[in-house]
Design a protein around this motif. Sequence first.
Motif, mmCIF file in Angstrom:
data_model
loop_
_atom_site.group_PDB
_atom_site.id
_atom_site.type_symbol
_atom_site.label_atom_id
_atom_site.label_comp_id
_atom_site.label_asym_id
_atom_site.label_seq_id
_atom_site.Cartn_x
_atom_site.Cartn_y
_atom_site.Cartn_z
ATOM 1 N N ALA A 25 -60.241 36.264 -1.175
ATOM 2 C CA ALA A 25 -59.020 35.810 -1.114
ATOM 3 C C ALA A 25 -58.183 37.015 -0.368
ATOM 4 O O ALA A 25 -58.225 38.145 -0.974
ATOM 5 C CB ALA A 25 -58.091 35.305 -2.002
ATOM 6 N N SER A 26 -57.195 36.755 0.760
ATOM 7 C CA SER A 26 -56.435 37.576 1.408
ATOM 8 C C SER A 26 -55.068 37.683 0.520
ATOM 9 O O SER A 26 -54.879 37.025 -0.507
ATOM 10 C CB SER A 26 -55.911 37.197 2.632
ATOM 11 O OG SER A 26 -55.132 36.099 2.656
ATOM 12 N N GLU A 27 -54.375 38.620 0.490
ATOM 13 C CA GLU A 27 -53.092 38.693 -0.071
ATOM 14 C C GLU A 27 -52.109 37.510 0.193
ATOM 15 O O GLU A 27 -51.846 37.061 -0.892
ATOM 16 C CB GLU A 27 -52.370 39.892 0.218
ATOM 17 C CG GLU A 27 -52.647 41.187 -0.554
ATOM 18 C CD GLU A 27 -51.777 42.427 -0.140
ATOM 19 O OE1 GLU A 27 -50.537 42.309 -0.067
ATOM 20 O OE2 GLU A 27 -52.224 43.369 -0.081
ATOM 21 N N ASP A 28 -52.395 36.964 1.442
ATOM 22 C CA ASP A 28 -51.227 35.856 1.435
ATOM 23 C C ASP A 28 -51.721 34.675 0.740
ATOM 24 O O ASP A 28 -51.168 33.804 0.356
ATOM 25 C CB ASP A 28 -51.079 35.508 2.898
ATOM 26 C CG ASP A 28 -50.467 36.664 3.625
ATOM 27 O OD1 ASP A 28 -49.532 37.299 2.911
ATOM 28 O OD2 ASP A 28 -50.215 36.639 4.913
ATOM 29 N N GLU A 29 -53.218 34.512 0.737
ATOM 30 C CA GLU A 29 -53.940 33.274 0.033
ATOM 31 C C GLU A 29 -53.731 33.741 -1.472
ATOM 32 O O GLU A 29 -53.387 32.501 -1.977
ATOM 33 C CB GLU A 29 -55.527 33.504 0.462
ATOM 34 C CG GLU A 29 -55.946 32.974 1.789
ATOM 35 C CD GLU A 29 -57.210 33.387 2.255
ATOM 36 O OE1 GLU A 29 -57.560 32.608 3.102
ATOM 37 O OE2 GLU A 29 -57.923 33.900 1.712
#
Length: 405
Positions: free
Chosen positions: A112-116
């Motif tokens: 997962a990305s930071e935004d996710e």
Amino acid sequence: MASSQSTPLLWRNVTLFDGLEQLPEPMAVLVEHGRVAGLWRENEFDPSQASGAKEAASGGVMTPGLVDCHTHLVYAGDRAAEFEQRLEGVSYETIARNGGGILSSVRATRAASEDELIAASLPRLDALLADGVTTLEIKSGYGLTVADELKMLRVARRLGELRPVRVLTTLLGAHALPPEYAGRADDYVSLVCDEMIPAAAREGLADAVDVFCEGIGFSPAQCERIYQAAQAHGLAIKAHAEQLSNLGGSALAARYGALSADHIEYLDEAGVGAMAEAGTVAVLLPGAFHVLRETQMPPIELLRQYGVPMAVASDANPGTSPICMPTLMANLACTLFRLTPREALAGMTAHGARALGLPDLGRIAVGAPADLCLWDIRQPAELAYAVQAGRLRQRVFNGAITYAR
Ligand code: NIG
Ligand code: FE
């Protein structure tokens, strides 16, 4: 973060739980410049003492803002399938040894990305806020690489900027052995000590360092290396200890001046004594006990006898406590661990704050930061007695009303 409100705010005729106990008479409470500026018995209150203040509310129960001192709020994915496996009789430890458990959340969180991660975690944070939390701790521990642990800690810090709440962050690099280090646990501990801790400290991303001291986690000797590195970098120390067996992790943490030892179902008297001597807080996590259907009770009576402060926290995490409702934790602390409602509430306020090294928080006293909750109930014990969302009437963070109904 919300700035402190400039107009002084006044609450009249509130039943007040100050973080340790319920005051005998209704109170008037004045908040100014982000702090509690005045506290009077209602029948002795003279409005000239608070001239210029705006009346915020009258009646209800006021408590300190709740402090959730142990969460793993940031993660991706879920472990609902594992829940079903456990209901069929497969143990948490067996699932972990087969590469599931924490490692299943690690796979999802690494991807997962930071935004996710922000998007996945915000609803959980909002649930905590809606149930009165004004301060919480968030641990890493589902990354297990330097980059992914720092990513989790950055997300935790960002969550504290997106909402009016204090977030304390804890590096839990020693949560599980990542598969790429299979058979090389000491090398992984070196990575935690020599790279993760220094990087988290350098970037100001961690307030504390935690470990999982357990057969399926890390040995006391490995945890000790991690504590030495944490101390060298000026970071506070915490422990997941004595959850599934007694390895002496709590006493070890106490020897290093730990803020808290958490779970502690298998803690023995020697460990209780070591915690009492060091001033280490016992963090009780009844959500994990409940979800894992544990039967070994933490040594509540010994903790009382030795005067070890007991905090209560959600342990919100995808495996052992997928629960984001702190008042339910107060209820479970009473029903499962036989705490009194007063002890459970102190555990989610004054003692929770101590477990984070923030003794000024979790109290309602003149001069204390004004993090407050006003509840639509008749007496504080109801917060532990009844399980019911939506009882929060007002939430005050840093002197400003950040939620009102
Ligand atoms: O506090 N005991 C270890 N850590 C967590 C569980 C984490 C997980 O299962 O994802 C706990 O119970
Ligand atoms: Fe935990």
